[in-house]
Design a protein around this motif. Structure first.
Motif, mmCIF file in Angstrom:
data_model
loop_
_atom_site.group_PDB
_atom_site.id
_atom_site.type_symbol
_atom_site.label_atom_id
_atom_site.label_comp_id
_atom_site.label_asym_id
_atom_site.label_seq_id
_atom_site.Cartn_x
_atom_site.Cartn_y
_atom_site.Cartn_z
ATOM 1 N N TYR A 187 31.293 44.123 63.364
ATOM 2 C CA TYR A 187 31.884 43.581 63.837
ATOM 3 C C TYR A 187 32.043 43.337 66.104
ATOM 4 C CZ TYR A 187 30.527 40.477 60.415
ATOM 5 O OH TYR A 187 29.970 39.050 59.153
ATOM 6 N N VAL A 188 31.509 42.918 66.398
ATOM 7 C CA VAL A 188 31.808 42.648 68.326
ATOM 8 C C VAL A 188 32.965 41.716 68.420
ATOM 9 C CG1 VAL A 188 29.829 43.387 68.880
ATOM 10 C CG2 VAL A 188 31.838 44.107 70.247
ATOM 11 N N GLN A 189 33.751 41.906 69.153
ATOM 12 C CA GLN A 189 33.953 40.790 69.868
ATOM 13 C C GLN A 189 34.272 40.922 71.720
ATOM 14 O OE1 GLN A 189 37.922 39.063 68.462
ATOM 15 N NE2 GLN A 189 37.057 36.785 68.700
ATOM 16 N N TYR A 190 33.070 40.221 72.622
ATOM 17 C CA TYR A 190 33.237 40.713 73.371
ATOM 18 C C TYR A 190 34.111 39.133 74.112
ATOM 19 C CZ TYR A 190 29.546 43.045 72.926
ATOM 20 O OH TYR A 190 27.806 43.727 72.474
ATOM 21 N N PRO A 191 34.522 39.775 75.514
ATOM 22 C CA PRO A 191 35.632 38.901 75.980
ATOM 23 C C PRO A 191 35.794 36.681 75.864
ATOM 24 C CG PRO A 191 35.623 40.546 76.870
ATOM 25 C CD PRO A 191 34.864 41.291 75.916
ATOM 26 N N GLY A 192 36.276 36.264 75.258
ATOM 27 C CA GLY A 192 35.803 35.145 75.148
ATOM 28 C C GLY A 192 34.906 34.590 74.013
ATOM 29 N N GLN A 193 34.097 35.439 73.047
ATOM 30 C CA GLN A 193 32.866 35.269 72.333
ATOM 31 C C GLN A 193 33.510 35.108 71.331
ATOM 32 O OE1 GLN A 193 29.363 36.680 73.565
ATOM 33 N NE2 GLN A 193 29.414 37.158 75.480
ATOM 34 N N HIS A 194 32.660 35.175 70.519
ATOM 35 C CA HIS A 194 32.327 35.100 68.698
ATOM 36 C C HIS A 194 32.308 36.843 68.374
ATOM 37 C CE1 HIS A 194 28.645 33.482 69.073
ATOM 38 N NE2 HIS A 194 28.726 34.449 67.743
ATOM 39 N N LEU A 195 33.014 36.666 67.356
ATOM 40 C CA LEU A 195 32.649 37.680 66.471
ATOM 41 C C LEU A 195 31.147 38.061 66.115
ATOM 42 C CD1 LEU A 195 35.336 37.511 63.958
ATOM 43 C CD2 LEU A 195 35.205 39.650 65.262
ATOM 44 N N GLN A 196 30.694 39.449 66.535
ATOM 45 C CA GLN A 196 29.124 39.109 66.155
ATOM 46 C C GLN A 196 28.885 40.392 65.704
ATOM 47 O OE1 GLN A 196 26.591 38.982 69.917
ATOM 48 N NE2 GLN A 196 28.826 38.067 70.988
ATOM 49 N N ASP A 198 29.858 47.377 77.290
ATOM 50 C CA ASP A 198 30.144 47.229 75.442
ATOM 51 C C ASP A 198 31.977 46.787 75.416
ATOM 52 O OD1 ASP A 198 28.443 49.799 75.440
ATOM 53 O OD2 ASP A 198 28.102 48.619 74.812
ATOM 54 N N THR A 199 32.374 46.814 76.799
ATOM 55 C CA THR A 199 33.603 46.800 76.853
ATOM 56 C C THR A 199 34.285 45.651 75.439
ATOM 57 O OG1 THR A 199 34.090 47.108 78.814
ATOM 58 C CG2 THR A 199 35.796 45.782 77.802
ATOM 59 N N ALA A 200 35.243 45.328 74.437
ATOM 60 C CA ALA A 200 35.017 44.924 73.815
ATOM 61 C C ALA A 200 36.377 44.782 72.700
ATOM 62 C CB ALA A 200 33.929 44.156 72.789
ATOM 63 N N GLU A 201 36.087 43.711 71.610
ATOM 64 C CA GLU A 201 36.930 44.157 70.577
ATOM 65 C C GLU A 201 36.083 44.789 69.274
ATOM 66 O OE1 GLU A 201 40.391 41.787 69.932
ATOM 67 O OE2 GLU A 201 41.122 43.917 68.664
ATOM 68 N N TYR A 202 36.582 45.712 68.479
ATOM 69 C CA TYR A 202 35.408 45.838 67.452
ATOM 70 C C TYR A 202 36.153 46.381 65.520
ATOM 71 C CZ TYR A 202 32.378 47.520 70.752
ATOM 72 O OH TYR A 202 31.281 47.597 72.117
ATOM 73 N N PHE A 203 35.520 45.725 65.111
ATOM 74 C CA PHE A 203 35.920 45.477 63.767
ATOM 75 C C PHE A 203 35.253 46.179 62.108
ATOM 76 C CE2 PHE A 203 39.515 42.832 65.016
ATOM 77 C CZ PHE A 203 39.660 42.110 65.840
ATOM 78 N N CYS A 204 35.736 47.173 61.817
ATOM 79 C CA CYS A 204 35.636 47.056 61.172
ATOM 80 C C CYS A 204 35.244 46.101 59.228
ATOM 81 C CB CYS A 204 36.192 49.168 60.407
ATOM 82 S SG CYS A 204 35.015 49.478 58.935
ATOM 83 N N ALA A 205 34.998 45.734 59.014
ATOM 84 C CA ALA A 205 35.055 45.237 57.264
ATOM 85 C C ALA A 205 34.632 45.626 56.258
ATOM 86 C CB ALA A 205 34.748 43.637 58.190
ATOM 87 N N VAL A 206 34.999 45.636 55.218
ATOM 88 C CA VAL A 206 34.305 46.048 53.629
ATOM 89 C C VAL A 206 34.278 44.575 53.076
ATOM 90 C CG1 VAL A 206 36.483 46.511 52.827
ATOM 91 C CG2 VAL A 206 34.215 47.868 51.740
ATOM 92 N N ASN A 207 33.413 43.947 52.285
ATOM 93 C CA ASN A 207 33.221 42.574 51.496
ATOM 94 C C ASN A 207 34.806 43.298 49.847
ATOM 95 O OD1 ASN A 207 32.057 45.253 50.376
ATOM 96 N ND2 ASN A 207 31.353 44.036 48.541
ATOM 97 N N ASN A 253 22.021 38.733 53.567
ATOM 98 C CA ASN A 253 22.607 37.446 54.235
ATOM 99 C C ASN A 253 23.495 37.965 54.712
ATOM 100 O OD1 ASN A 253 20.161 36.081 53.748
ATOM 101 N ND2 ASN A 253 21.353 35.371 52.084
ATOM 102 N N THR A 254 24.008 37.473 56.678
ATOM 103 C CA THR A 254 24.839 37.715 57.658
ATOM 104 C C THR A 254 26.112 36.806 57.155
ATOM 105 O OG1 THR A 254 23.504 39.322 59.141
ATOM 106 C CG2 THR A 254 25.618 38.394 59.913
ATOM 107 N N ILE A 255 26.923 36.664 57.531
ATOM 108 C CA ILE A 255 27.818 35.722 57.640
ATOM 109 C C ILE A 255 28.419 35.905 59.827
ATOM 110 C CG2 ILE A 255 31.020 35.126 57.775
ATOM 111 C CD1 ILE A 255 30.337 37.177 55.053
ATOM 112 N N TYR A 256 27.886 34.074 59.809
ATOM 113 C CA TYR A 256 27.679 34.092 61.266
ATOM 114 C C TYR A 256 29.531 33.456 61.242
ATOM 115 C CZ TYR A 256 23.175 35.042 60.884
ATOM 116 O OH TYR A 256 21.786 35.561 61.152
ATOM 117 N N PHE A 257 29.778 33.285 62.309
ATOM 118 C CA PHE A 257 31.237 32.823 62.597
ATOM 119 C C PHE A 257 31.549 32.387 64.026
ATOM 120 C CE2 PHE A 257 34.616 35.490 60.296
ATOM 121 C CZ PHE A 257 33.922 36.239 59.872
ATOM 122 N N GLY A 258 32.280 31.099 63.671
ATOM 123 C CA GLY A 258 32.181 30.716 65.175
ATOM 124 C C GLY A 258 32.809 31.080 65.703
ATOM 125 N N GLU A 259 33.548 30.054 67.201
ATOM 126 C CA GLU A 259 34.388 30.808 69.001
ATOM 127 C C GLU A 259 35.869 30.804 67.898
ATOM 128 O OE1 GLU A 259 31.295 30.524 72.417
ATOM 129 O OE2 GLU A 259 32.624 28.923 71.786
#
Lengths: 115, 115
Positions: free
Chosen positions: A36-45, A85-94, B102-108
């Motif tokens: 997942y990526v989180q751009y400044p001021g935005q939600h996780l995508q 691409d400046t942002a915070e990047y998160f790796c995740a596992v189910n 299916n993707t998990i969508y996050f809020g802000e």
């Protein structure tokens, strides 16, 4: 307990440099993996995800990641980064082998790209 | 905007006060998740719902925390007798139950500062 480890906490690159962010997880069963990526001021995508099949996964914005089961790794790569691409990047596992959708996240890597 | 909506976005409260956050998931998403994120860390799972049923709660969710999803649509997360350690961003996410892809969508997120 499952865990995710991201090796780099803060990465600084110049534009056009190549990027590789490390991610290792601890779980011996079937895994679904995410970046997942989180751009400044935005939600996780969601950037990309691996569920099965080809271990080389391509995501949005030119990112890709390779699942290496023997190394419990899912590193994120991009051949040429941009300032955007400046942002915070998160790796995740189910968590576990079920389909609950619960995710375990790494602590994140802050990427700063200098123009 | 058809994404996951959270409010308030920011909340400053005095220690000991109660606070409530609301999450409106993407319509038709029957799974809803709450996570907490502190500075420099990745999100940590708190709880999740399938429709109105709360299926799991993390040990992180002390007795002062309660989450509801009364009609299987929006959800609330209440923190009673807030403590400074509760200061964090509270993230809501949603997903359609079904295929593992299916993707998990996050809020802000909703930022909580306890003073």
């Amino acid at each position: 307990a499952q865990s995710v480890s991201q090796h780099n906490h803060h990465v600084i690159l110049s534009e056009a440099a190549s990027l590789e962010l490390g991610c290792n997880y601890s779980y011996g069963g079937t895994v679904n993996l995410f970046w997942y990526v989180q751009y400044p001021g935005q939600h996780l995508q969601l950037l990309l995800k691996y569920f099965s099949g080809d271990p080389l996964v391509k995501g949005i914005k030119g990112f890709e990641a390779e699942f290496i089961k023997s190394k419990f790794s899912f590193n994120l790569r991009k051949p040429s980064v941009q300032w955007s691409d400046t942002a915070e990047y998160f790796c995740a596992v189910n968590e576990g082998s079920g389909n609950t959708g619960k995710l375990i996240f790494g602590q994140g890597t802050t990427l700063q790209v200098k123009p | 905007d058809t994404g996951v909506s959270q409010n308030p976005r920011h909340k400053i409260t005095k220690r000991g006060q109660n606070v409530t956050f609301r999450c409106d998931p993407i319509s038709e998403h029957n799974r809803l998740y709450w996570y907490r994120q502190t500075l420099g860390q990745g999100p940590e799972f708190l709880t999740y719902f399938q429709n109105e049923a709360q299926l799991e709660k993390s040990r992180l969710l002390s007795d002062r925390f309660s989450a509801e999803r009364p009609k299987g649509s929006f959800s609330t997360l209440e923190i009673q007798r807030t403590e400074q350690g509760d200061s964090a961003m509270y993230l809501c996410a949603s997903r359609i139950r079904g295929d593992t892809g299916n993707t998990i969508y996050f809020g802000e997120g909703s930022w909580l500062t306890v003073v």
